[in-house]
Scaffold this motif. Structure first.
Motif, short mmCIF file in Angstrom:
data_model
loop_
_atom_site.label_atom_id
_atom_site.label_comp_id
_atom_site.label_asym_id
_atom_site.label_seq_id
_atom_site.Cartn_x
_atom_site.Cartn_y
_atom_site.Cartn_z
N ARG A 142 39.12 40.29 38.63
CA ARG A 142 40.29 40.39 37.40
C ARG A 142 39.86 39.43 36.15
O ARG A 142 39.66 38.03 36.48
CB ARG A 142 41.64 39.65 38.07
N SER B 117 43.26 48.00 29.83
CA SER B 117 44.33 48.39 29.58
C SER B 117 44.45 49.15 28.27
O SER B 117 43.71 48.41 27.34
CB SER B 117 45.56 47.40 29.76
N TYR C 110 47.75 43.43 26.40
CA TYR C 110 47.33 43.05 27.93
C TYR C 110 46.20 42.96 28.05
O TYR C 110 45.09 43.96 28.28
CB TYR C 110 47.84 44.25 28.80
N TYR D 60 38.13 43.04 43.89
CA TYR D 60 38.95 43.33 42.71
C TYR D 60 38.82 42.05 41.82
O TYR D 60 39.38 41.00 41.96
CB TYR D 60 40.33 43.46 42.84
N ARG E 175 39.09 53.87 31.80
CA ARG E 175 38.44 53.39 32.92
C ARG E 175 37.17 54.03 32.98
O ARG E 175 37.21 55.20 32.50
CB ARG E 175 39.09 53.78 34.15
N CYS F 265 37.79 48.47 33.91
CA CYS F 265 39.06 49.25 33.50
C CYS F 265 39.60 48.12 32.45
O CYS F 265 39.49 46.81 32.60
CB CYS F 265 40.07 49.32 34.61
N THR G 24 44.09 41.21 30.20
CA THR G 24 43.38 41.35 31.45
C THR G 24 42.98 42.64 31.99
O THR G 24 43.71 43.64 31.88
CB THR G 24 44.39 40.52 32.52
N ARG H 172 51.61 45.62 36.39
CA ARG H 172 50.55 46.44 36.13
C ARG H 172 49.42 45.94 37.12
O ARG H 172 48.54 46.93 37.24
CB ARG H 172 49.98 45.88 34.84
N THR H 173 49.46 44.86 37.57
CA THR H 173 48.30 44.44 38.53
C THR H 173 48.61 45.19 39.86
O THR H 173 47.60 45.75 40.45
CB THR H 173 48.42 42.89 38.80
#
Ligand code: PML
Length: 247
Positions: free
Chosen positions: A204, A186, A191, A202, A218, A184, A193, A162-163
C-alpha cells in the motif's frame, strides 16, 4: 444457500461515475441495495443501474486476503519509482515500458483520454491483451463473507472502506494463475494511496498519485502465453468470498 450478486452503477451524461457490488443471500438484497444506493448517491448522478443476478456457481471460499504492507514516501514520484522496481522484478519488463504504462493510467488510459472502465492487461513482452481498450477487464463477483465485521476491523486500524474493496478485488486477481502483479491508483482525486499486489503481498503506497488528479485505474501484468479467455471468465464470473483480512 442461494446467493446473489447485486451491482449498482451510477453515471452522469452517459459517463460512468462509480459502481459497487455485493454478494448476498436473497433475504438481504433489499438492505444491500439501500446501502449501495446511499454510498453511490453521494456523488451527483443522472442514472443508477441496479443489476441482480443469482450466482450460477458456488463461491470459492478464501481464508484471508493478501497480507498488507504499508509504505510511505515523500511524494508520488518516489512511490512510483518503488512501484516500477517491484513490477520490474516480478515481470522482467523494462523500466521504460512499465513507466509508460503507469503514465497512461495517470493520464487517462482509455482511447478517448478518460479512465478505462476496467483494467489494462499486459504480458511480459509488453503486449496489451484486453479485448476492448475502453472497457478493459473488470474484476467482479468478489466480497467478504461478513463484510461489516471486516470493515470495522480495517477502520479500527486506520484503513478505509476503499482499502476493504481494493484488497478483496486484488486478492481475487492474485488467485488467477496467469496474473503476476497488479498496479492501481484510485480515480478519486483526493485518494492518494494506491497499491501494487503480488502473489505474496498487498503493498500500500502513499502517495502513489498526485493530489487533484481525476485519472486512475488498474494494470494487470500477466504471464506470456496467458489464457485470455480464462482470465476474463475467472475475473468476471467466478464468485469469491473472503473470510478475513491479512492485517
Ligand atoms: C488502499 O487504501 O489500500 C488503496 C485503495 C485503492 C483504491 C482504488 C479505488 O479507488 O478503487
Amino acid at each position: 444457500m442461494k446467493l446473489f450478486s447485486v451491482k449498482l452503477r451510477a453515471s452522469k451524461d452517459g459517463k460512468h461515475i462509480s459502481g459497487a457490488e455485493r454478494i448476498t443471500p436473497y433475504e438481504k438484497i433489499n438492505t444491500v441495495i439501500n446501502q449501495l444506493y446511499h454510498r453511490l448517491s453521494r456523488k451527483e448522478f443522472d442514472s443508477i443501474n441496479i443489476k441482480i443476478d443469482i450466482l450460477k456457481e458456488q463461491p470459492l471460499l478464501v481464508e484471508k486476503t493478501l497480507p498488507v504492507v504499508n509504505l510511505t514516501f515523500k511524494n508520488h514520484i518516489e512511490a512510483n519509482k518503488t512501484a516500477v522496481q517491484i513490477i520490474q522484478k516480478q515481470t522482467g519488463l523494462s523500466e521504460e515500458k512499465i513507466k509508460q504504462l503507469i503514465d497512461l493510467i495517470h493520464s487517462g488510459a482509455s482511447p478517448d483520454g478518460e479512465n478505462m472502465r476496467g483494467a489494462i492487461i499486459v504480458d511480459q513482452k509488453g503486449n496489451r491483451l484486453e479485448r476492448d481498450r475502453f472497457r478493459g477487464v473488470r474484476t467482479t463477483h468478489v466480497d467478504y463473507l461478513e463484510r461489516d465485521k471486516i470493515i470495522q476491523k480495517l477502520i479500527k486500524k486506520g484503513f478505509t472502506e476503499r482499502t476493504a474493496d481494493a484488497l478483496a478485488l486484488t486478492t481475487k486477481n492474485m488467485l488467477c494463475p496467469d496474473i503476476i502483479v497488479e498496479y492501481c491508483i484510485s480515480d478519486e482525486p483526493d485518494y492518494l494511496t494506491g497499491y501494487i499486489s503480488t502473489k505474496e503481498a498487498y503493498y500500500r503506497l502513499t502517495p502513489l498519485k498526485e493530489k487533484g488528479n481525476k485519472k486512475g485505474g488498474r494494470i494487470y501484468f500477466v504471464k506470456n502465453g496467458a489464457d485470455i479467455d480464462e482470465i476474463y471468465r475467472f475475473l468476471e464470473e467466478k464468485p469469491v468470498l473472503i473470510k478475513d483480512v491479512g492485517i
